[in-house]
Design an enzyme around this catalytic site. Structure first.
Site: not given
Length: 501
Positions: A155, A253, A287, A465
């Site tokens: 994505n 993640e 997400c 991150e």
């Protein structure tokens, strides 16, 4: 720079074909035209890439490069990306079918990430520790963790890759990256950028192919020290199991089911407008998408009626359609999944307020489009509220009190992000602290900066991150204790005149 459309793997500083000789065509999701042709790697290719990364880390001076040297390489990467920004934006748009304006924003963000870690690489990462006694020097220092396996999603292909590659380079790691087989173009292009920027051969290695085949060794091979993965919960769980055999560090993640909470005292015009962006940006393939709308009951009709009205007006189109506001889904299989999701929600009792179908018109015939969809009268027991659709679907729930809003907002196995809309700043802060999600926006949705850590609670993953914690994921922390006045400890005193052997 010229970036080839037929792309090979990149191992130990060189392009090479896959061992199988197979290729994969990447097609544009909006109309099906050929975007690029890639060599389809397999497990043997991935092992070769891991071996190259291992050899470079263990046998060259790369890990001992100065922080300044690594920072200069990262800054040079950012400058090359700035120069070739339009090439990368066009390639990203072609792979994903996101609008070109969105792709340009993404590349700007990628540049910011490399620039941030270029600066962070130069910050001191060593500190003196008070040992509590004289004649001792106690130091905490950091070293690169080693070889990192990176698996990235479709994505936000280059953005998600940059979140991993930039801190790995900043700390002196080597890596093997496997982008999604659906959107590999820009990650492949980055290998040429690294070469131009002066990154030594073997530091960055690229494998291409399906996750189950090319990605297999990344979590099982003993030569890998860390796995960094962004993607589905199911795949993340498998990677954790695979990595346990050699006790690799794992950073995950894994998406979210993110609550967007609107109180009656909010600026409703702003809340409604941002609720549409929260869930329908990039056709919901985000997400952190605000896919769960929680609305205070007294303003439910006002808010949801307007959201449903505006959702029906959203214009779909190709990536270069200037009239389009959002684009296609990534594949036919993903669109089928979204359609099943809506059908199951209606069977559970949800009420369709907007969308719920493919758009009409010949311009959509060869693409994977689905109308922005609003599902009202939902409850937390419904599958559509608990499962991540990763599509343009908004589920609506109601609440009456602050406590109920907190309970509903936390009623999910995920914990990636969420938002609170209210004019009461104290209430907003109370909510932000009690919602168990890694990012909470107050009177806003979606912004992030490279300086702030990103990651989730619960089954949205582990590790972080971006930010300083994102750099630390790629470091080992070592304690060095130096006795400046060595002497016998006399803990075990030998008998006088006797020699122990």
């Amino acid at each position: 720079m010229k970036y080839e459309k037929v792309t090979e793997l990149f191992i130990d500083g060189k392009r090479q074909g896959s061992s199988s000789g197979e290729i994969r065509n990447v097609l544009h999701p909006a109309d099906g035209h050929l975007v690029a042709t890639f060599h389809e790697g397999g497990a043997a290719d991935t092992v070769s890439a891991i071996d190259a990364a291992r050899k470079t880390f263990d046998g060259t001076h790369w890990p001992s490069f100065s922080d300044e040297q690594r920072g200069k390489i990262l800054e040079q990467v950012a400058e090359i990306l700035e120069r070739d920004k339009e090439l990368f934006a066009q390639a990203e748009s072609e792979d994903t079918a996101k609008r070109i304006v969105e792709a340009r924003y993404d590349i700007d963000d990628v540049i910011s990430v490399f620039r941030y870690f270029a600066k962070l690489a130069n910050k001191p990462h060593e500190r003196e520790v008070d040992p509590g006694r004289e004649n001792v020097r106690s130091t905490m220092t950091t070293e690169p963790i080693g070889v990192v396996a990176m698996i990235t999603p479709w994505n936000y292909p280059l953005l998600q890759a940059s979140w991993k590659m930039a801190p790995a380079i900043a700390t002196g790691c080597t890596f093997v990256i496997k982008p999604s087989e659906l959107t590999p173009t820009t990650t492949s292009m980055m290998m040429d950028v690294f070469t131009e920027a002066g990154l030594p051969a073997g530091v960055a290695n690229l494998v291409l192919g399906a996750g189950a085949v090319a990605g297999g060794p990344l979590s099982t091979h003993p030569g890998v020290d860390m796995v960094s993965f962004t993607g589905s919960l199911a795949t993340g769980k498998r990677l954790m199991i695979n990595s346990a055999e050699t006790v690799k560090r794992v950073a995950l993640e894994l998406g979210g089911k993110n609550p967007n909470i609107i109180f009656a005292d909010a600026d409703l015009d702003a809340a409604i407008d941002n609720a549409l962006t929260a869930v329908f940006l990039h056709s919901g393939q985000v997400c952190s998408s605000g896919a769960r709308l929680l609305v205070e009951k007294k303003v439910h009709d006002q808010v949801v009626d307007e959201i449903a009205r505006r959702a029906e007006l959203i214009r779909l189109g190709g990536s270069h359609d200037e009239e389009a506001e959002t684009g296609a889904l990534i594949s036919a299989a993903h669109r089928d999944k979204v359609e099943r999701y809506v059908a199951d929600a209606l069977a559970e009792g949800a009420v369709l307020r907007a969308g719920g179908k493919r758009p009409e018109g010949s311009q959509f015939a060869n693409g994977f489009f689905y109308r922005p969809t609003v599902l009202d009268n939902c409850t937390t027991e419904m599958t559509c509220v608990q499962d991540e659709s990763f599509g343009p679907i908004l589920t609506v729930e109601t609440f009456e009190t602050e406590e109920e809003a907190i309970k509903l907002g936390n009623d999910t196995i995920f914990g990636l992000a969420g938002a609170v809309w209210t004019s009461d700043s104290e209430k907003a802060q109370r909510m932000a602290r009690r919602l168990r999600h890694g990012t909470i926006w107050i009177n806003d949705y979606h912004p992030y900066v490279a300086q702030a850590e990103w990651g989730g609670f619960k089954q949205s993953g582990n590790g972080r991150e971006l930010g300083e914690a994102g750099l630390a994921e790629y470091q080992e922390h070592k304690h060095i204790w130096q006795n400046l006045a060595p002497a016998p400890s006399e803990w075990f005193t030998p008998t006088k005149g006797q020699v122990n052997v």
